[in-house]
Design an enzyme around this catalytic site. Structure first.
Site, PDB file in Angstrom:
ATOM      1  N   HIS A  32      -3.692  10.638   4.941  1.00  0.00           N
ATOM      2  CA  HIS A  32      -2.942  11.847   5.277  1.00  0.00           C
ATOM      3  C   HIS A  32      -2.387  12.481   4.006  1.00  0.00           C
ATOM      4  CE1 HIS A  32      -2.842   9.352   8.992  1.00  0.00           C
ATOM      5  NE2 HIS A  32      -3.108  10.526   9.549  1.00  0.00           N
ATOM      6  N   ASP A  59      -0.598   4.821   2.725  1.00  0.00           N
ATOM      7  CA  ASP A  59      -1.319   5.895   3.417  1.00  0.00           C
ATOM      8  C   ASP A  59      -1.998   6.782   2.373  1.00  0.00           C
ATOM      9  OD1 ASP A  59      -2.274   7.967   4.909  1.00  0.00           O
ATOM     10  OD2 ASP A  59      -0.392   8.451   5.908  1.00  0.00           O
ATOM     11  N   SER A 102      -5.114  13.005  13.623  1.00  0.00           N
ATOM     12  CA  SER A 102      -3.841  13.174  12.922  1.00  0.00           C
ATOM     13  C   SER A 102      -3.964  14.017  11.664  1.00  0.00           C
ATOM     14  CB  SER A 102      -3.248  11.812  12.573  1.00  0.00           C
ATOM     15  OG  SER A 102      -4.177  11.031  11.841  1.00  0.00           O
TER      16      SER A 102
END
Length: 524
Positions: free
Chosen positions: A496, A493, A251
């Site tokens: 990312h 998060d 990702s």
């Protein structure tokens, strides 16, 4: 007339003839001597000697590797405004790895200095990107020529080749370590306005999810030894015309892929001529996604393959269970083996509980290891990848990149145990607070020199380590209630990156690398 008789000339005539012949001979001799000296002089100037050492071997295995190398040093020397070439100087570069003789430029990694963001302190780190995979250029928007502008007007710092200001877009020369540098403020960023790109996954669209600050998009990466060009989206698309660029990995590579799609899309007038070929609008599920740029007959694709090698199942005595085949590539290889540019990554899924524990999970052939250290498994997987590249990729056509590990910034826990990075608004300013070079990238460095196919390593680990401010944190979604927001505090998060944001810089460095080492249209 008797042929035995010789024609007689007067003495004045013969004297003049001897003078002419003597002068002519002298001129020829001087010319030959001058040309010989010139050739010898040019050879000594343009081929500095660089000594290369192989990691894991003793110093006796070293050998000399000749290539021109130019940098921008901290001390400036004056040069004329019309442009000049400063003298190239000798540099000693230590390179780790083995099998160097089988590799080309862009395959190897060494040690060099890295500087902190603002303090000016320098620290010797193992950060692994060789000078031969890094570039110099000009930072002014969309102009790819190198310059000596630097911090002072009209000055050309030692070792940098100064180009004329009218150099063509999308071309520049010179060499430095573009991954060795610092973050500096840049009010011209980002490449696309906040909230303007509809192709960003909601998890990455921090602005749309209500992140109140926007300073995190106002930074650019400034190499210590040179300037790199801004990513000229129109030039990128022209060079990509009729070709396919593919991002393969987890990702974090999807993060980079969406960034590239948005940067390139921003330069296209008719946005309807940029579309995902199957009509998909969400990209989190495993699969293959392709954005077509109709006006350029090219595509920018993402192939979800978080381990690169194959996830599988094994039938044991007590039933079937999941395994990871370290000796087989993922079945998605058929979707990208013929691409013109491939950017690989793998790393973050190797930190999850099952992979990091390594119990009854890693498989080779019909054997499942009762226990195998994750670093050993990772190295074996990369070796499988390297062999596949060598056996299946046409190096004359396809340019292969491997993007390094993107550093996380969890405080007081990890991604699944309450780790946080909320309310971080500025990059780390002191290199002393950065972490050690990732062990997985050390493993990568042992694998890549054994390859026969040239691979350019994008060493972005240290670059991302500074950017604790660039993650979505709690802004992974828009919260409608206070309860939802309170729950988000527990599941932040910090892996990312917000878009626009840090992955835009990765693509800027990809562009610079292609300008320097790319094939086909990128050579022009």
């Amino acid at each position: 007339m008797d042929s035995s008789k010789r024609l007689a000339f007067s003495e004045p005539f013969m004297s003049q003839r001897r003078k002419v012949i003597s002068g002519f001979s002298l001129g020829v001799g001087v010319s030959l001597l001058f040309l010989t000296l010139l050739l010898l002089n040019n050879t000594s100037l343009t081929v500095p000697k660089v000594q290369v050492f192989l990691q894991g071997s003793d110093s006796n295995s070293s050998f000399s590797w000749h290539f021109p190398f130019s940098t921008r040093s901290s001390s400036s020397s004056s040069a004329s405004s019309s442009g000049s070439v400063s003298s190239l100087h000798r540099v000693e570069v230590n390179v780790s790895g083995e099998g160097l003789g089988k590799t080309l430029l862009g395959n190897l990694n060494g040690t060099q200095k890295n500087a902190s963001l603002h303090s000016g302190q320098e620290e010797r780190k193992h950060c692994c990107s060789l000078k031969n995979v890094t570039l110099s250029g000009k930072e002014n928007a969309h102009v790819g020529n190198s310059s000596c502008s630097g911090d002072g007007v009209g000055k050309c710092e030692e070792g940098l080749v100064k180009e004329s200001d009218n150099a063509s877009v999308g071309s520049f020369r010179g060499e430095c370590d573009i991954f060795d540098g610092r973050w500096v403020r840049d009010e011209s960023k980002p490449y696309y306005p906040l909230g303007s790109c509809p192709h960003i996954d909601r998890d990455f669209d921090c602005h749309l999810n209500g992140r109140p600050d926007s300073e995190y998009v106002k930074w650019k990466w400034q190499p210590n030894g040179c300037d790199i060009p801004s990513l000229n989206a129109t030039d990128f698309l022209e060079k990509l015309r009729g070709q396919k660029l593919v991002f393969v990995g987890d990702s974090l590579n999807r993060n980079m892929w969406e960034s590239m799609v948005c940067i390139l899309r921003q330069s296209v007038k008719d946005k309807k001529r940029v579309f995902e070929i199957s009509g998909k609008t969400e990209f989190k599920k495993k699969g293959v996604y392709a954005f077509r740029f109709e006006d350029y007959n090219c595509s920018v694709d993402f192939v979800s393959s978080p381990f690169i090698v194959q996830e599988s199942t094994f039938k044991g005595i007590n039933g079937s269970f999941e395994t990871l085949r370290l000796d087989l590539m993922d079945q998605t290889t058929t979707t990208y083996h013929d691409a013109d540019i491939i950017v690989f990554n793998t790393g973050h899924w190797w930190t999850h509980e099952k992979t990091s524990r390594g119990e009854d999970y890693y498989q080779v052939g019909n054997h499942v290891y009762p226990r195998l250290k994750v670093l050993d498994a990772y190295t074996r997987a990369l070796t499988t990848w390297a062999k596949w590249i060598d056996n299946n990729i046409d190096a004359n056509r396809t340019q292969v990149f491997f993007r390094g590990y993107s550093v996380t910034h969890f405080r007081r826990g990890q991604w699944n145990s309450g780790g946080q990075c909320h309310k971080e608004t500025e990059p780390i300013s002191n290199a002393k607070h950065l972490r050690k070079y990732p062990s997985k990238m050390r493993a990568f460095e042992h694998v890549i020199p054994k390859m026969k196919t040239p691979v350019i390593y994008m060493n972005i680990s240290r670059l991302t380590d500074y950017r604790k401010d660039g993650h979505p944190s709690i802004h992974r979604m828009e919260y409608k209630t206070a309860e939802e927001r309170a729950s988000a505090e527990l599941h932040q998060d910090c892996s990312h990156w917000c878009l626009p944001g840090v992955p835009d810089t990765w693509n800027e460095l990809l562009y610079a690398s292609l300008l320097k080492y790319g094939k086909g249209h990128w050579k022009s």
